[in-house]
Design a protein around this motif. Structure first.
Motif, mmCIF file in Angstrom:
data_model
loop_
_atom_site.group_PDB
_atom_site.id
_atom_site.type_symbol
_atom_site.label_atom_id
_atom_site.label_comp_id
_atom_site.label_asym_id
_atom_site.label_seq_id
_atom_site.Cartn_x
_atom_site.Cartn_y
_atom_site.Cartn_z
ATOM 1 N N MET A 96 0.842 -1.187 0.000
ATOM 2 C CA MET A 96 0.000 0.000 0.000
ATOM 3 C C MET A 96 0.880 1.240 0.000
ATOM 4 S SD MET A 96 -3.319 -1.006 0.496
ATOM 5 C CE MET A 96 -4.157 0.189 1.498
ATOM 6 N N ASP A 97 0.475 2.257 -0.707
ATOM 7 C CA ASP A 97 1.178 3.525 -0.715
ATOM 8 C C ASP A 97 0.948 4.190 0.639
ATOM 9 O OD1 ASP A 97 1.979 6.179 -0.985
ATOM 10 O OD2 ASP A 97 1.281 6.323 -3.048
ATOM 11 N N PRO A 98 1.996 4.476 1.390
ATOM 12 C CA PRO A 98 1.805 5.060 2.726
ATOM 13 C C PRO A 98 1.186 6.447 2.685
ATOM 14 C CG PRO A 98 4.123 5.036 2.130
ATOM 15 C CD PRO A 98 3.391 4.278 1.067
ATOM 16 N N ASN A 99 1.230 7.114 1.526
ATOM 17 C CA ASN A 99 0.647 8.449 1.407
ATOM 18 C C ASN A 99 -0.846 8.417 1.119
ATOM 19 O OD1 ASN A 99 3.182 9.719 1.710
ATOM 20 N ND2 ASN A 99 3.643 9.186 -0.409
ATOM 21 N N MET A 100 -1.388 7.242 0.848
ATOM 22 C CA MET A 100 -2.803 7.112 0.530
ATOM 23 C C MET A 100 -3.496 6.394 1.669
ATOM 24 S SD MET A 100 -3.339 8.229 -2.557
ATOM 25 C CE MET A 100 -2.562 8.500 -4.127
ATOM 26 N N SER A 101 -4.620 6.910 2.100
ATOM 27 C CA SER A 101 -5.368 6.226 3.140
ATOM 28 C C SER A 101 -6.463 5.394 2.498
ATOM 29 C CB SER A 101 -5.959 7.230 4.127
ATOM 30 O OG SER A 101 -6.801 8.119 3.461
ATOM 31 N N GLU A 149 -3.687 5.275 -13.004
ATOM 32 C CA GLU A 149 -2.746 4.224 -13.415
ATOM 33 C C GLU A 149 -1.775 3.869 -12.291
ATOM 34 O OE1 GLU A 149 -2.444 2.389 -16.270
ATOM 35 O OE2 GLU A 149 -4.231 3.315 -17.133
ATOM 36 N N SER A 150 -1.359 4.855 -11.507
ATOM 37 C CA SER A 150 -0.391 4.581 -10.441
ATOM 38 C C SER A 150 -0.986 3.753 -9.307
ATOM 39 C CB SER A 150 0.176 5.893 -9.881
ATOM 40 O OG SER A 150 -0.811 6.589 -9.152
ATOM 41 N N ASN A 151 -2.302 3.643 -9.260
ATOM 42 C CA ASN A 151 -2.964 2.861 -8.218
ATOM 43 C C ASN A 151 -3.454 1.509 -8.705
ATOM 44 O OD1 ASN A 151 -3.035 4.450 -5.654
ATOM 45 N ND2 ASN A 151 -3.728 5.988 -7.110
ATOM 46 N N LEU A 152 -3.022 1.098 -9.901
ATOM 47 C CA LEU A 152 -3.322 -0.228 -10.429
ATOM 48 C C LEU A 152 -2.112 -1.120 -10.218
ATOM 49 C CD1 LEU A 152 -4.845 0.735 -13.893
ATOM 50 C CD2 LEU A 152 -6.083 0.202 -11.799
ATOM 51 N N VAL A 153 -2.330 -2.298 -9.680
ATOM 52 C CA VAL A 153 -1.236 -3.229 -9.424
ATOM 53 C C VAL A 153 -1.565 -4.553 -10.107
ATOM 54 C CG1 VAL A 153 0.029 -4.484 -7.637
ATOM 55 C CG2 VAL A 153 -0.798 -2.162 -7.178
ATOM 56 N N ALA A 195 -4.461 -0.522 -5.431
ATOM 57 C CA ALA A 195 -3.405 -0.259 -4.452
ATOM 58 C C ALA A 195 -3.943 0.439 -3.205
ATOM 59 C CB ALA A 195 -2.294 0.578 -5.079
ATOM 60 N N LEU A 196 -5.148 0.973 -3.272
ATOM 61 C CA LEU A 196 -5.707 1.686 -2.125
ATOM 62 C C LEU A 196 -6.424 0.769 -1.139
ATOM 63 C CD1 LEU A 196 -7.081 4.824 -3.971
ATOM 64 C CD2 LEU A 196 -4.943 4.601 -2.696
ATOM 65 N N CYS A 197 -7.050 -0.298 -1.654
ATOM 66 C CA CYS A 197 -7.823 -1.165 -0.747
ATOM 67 C C CYS A 197 -7.546 -2.659 -0.951
ATOM 68 C CB CYS A 197 -9.313 -0.896 -0.905
ATOM 69 S SG CYS A 197 -10.004 -1.438 -2.477
#
Length: 103
Positions: free
Chosen positions: A6-11, A25-29, A40-42
């Motif tokens: 998880m990106d530590p900067n995103m809650s 796109e940066s939140n697709l894994v 990547a967020l949940c």
């Protein structure tokens, strides 16, 4: 290891996506070992990249309202535009060219 970092900067579940293509796109894994896409967020997983993008837009993006460029009706979510265009305007393809962001 199949875990998603998880990106530590995103809650988790707090918005976090501003709607631009790079942010989405940066939140697709992609998890190659299981051939799935994940948010990547949940950490929710999807078999198709397109479904993962839709999830990000509809779940984590603030300011989701859109306006139909034909009749100017404001719709609460982007996904409602497809149904609106089909029922009210008999349009079944290229729905995104009839969408206007409401900011």
């Amino acid at each position: 290891d199949d875990s998603i970092v998880m990106d530590p900067n995103m809650s988790q579940g707090s918005g976090g996506v501003d709607g631009n293509k790079d942010d989405i796109e940066s939140n697709l894994v992609y998890i190659e070992s299981r051939s799935v896409w994940a948010c990547a967020l949940c950490n929710r997983e999807f078999s198709l990249k397109h479904n993962t993008k839709n999830h990000l837009i509809n779940t984590h993006m603030d300011g989701q309202e859109v306006r139909c460029s034909l009749c100017h009706k404001i719709l609460k979510h982007r996904t409602n535009l497809t149904q609106h265009l089909r029922k009210k305007h008999q349009i079944t393809t290229d729905r995104w060219k009839y969408m206007e962001e409401v900011w």
